[in-house]
Design an enzyme around this catalytic site. Sequence first.
Site: not given
Length: 255
Positions: A11, A13, A102, A104, A172, A178, A217
């Site tokens: 991904n 992003k 996701h 985000e 996730e 991250g 991560s």
Amino acid sequence: MSARRALIAGNWKMNGLRADGLDLARALAAWLDGEGSEAAARLDMLVCPPATLVAPVASVIAGTRLTVGGQDCHAQEKGAHTGDVSAWMLKDLGCGHVIVGHSERRTDHGETDETVRAKAAAALAASLVPIICIGETEAERDAGQALAVVSRQFNGSLPEGATGTNVVIAYEPVWAIGTGRTPTTEDVAEMHQRIRADARACLGDGADALRVLYGGSVKPGNAAELMGIADVDGALVGGASLKAADFQAIASACP
Ligand code: PGA
């Protein structure tokens, strides 16, 4: 790991201008055909670039073993939705997958399970495989609610018509994305077992074929341990998917 074929998905992003993105895609495709051919024999590799790079990436990887997907799609096929991209548009460019839900997107764009389910349904209607992301926040884990939250998201985000092979789930934990932090192997195993059990309740024996990825991560240094956990069928990789060497090392570490 089981008879399920692993999927290693990158991904990107909101990263990558044309030159860098194309170099990365070319490097990965060349690796799968050369040094990485052993990995390519046992797993699928996917990159999900920003929408601006889907078409150029699709054209440089055409005919290779690397595949391309989108990072999000709208729930409608077309219409007055400025700035959005539909699943059909991604399909038209050569995508086979699209990430939906996701964390985000859930956070930055207020996406709910209902939104995510509608997007996943659109993906299925456009003949794309949705990679449906679910995962608890740190506060939810600390409150002992991780299993309940993930079950609720799974059941709320899975579209009608889902089978073990036409959707992929990505677990996730939000607090691992991250941050360089990862759950223990026991925690990952527990979450993946729960997702598999939830899948069995909806899909019956079809759940055996469902790929459930871990994300958050994943790095070359922890990939072997994470990918070796029962019921983990690959990875959704953010930061480490932006460097060919790291992404390849993760694929190589995947059994
Ligand atoms: P990360 O991101 O690998 O950078 O933690 C994972 C993701 O957001 O899919």
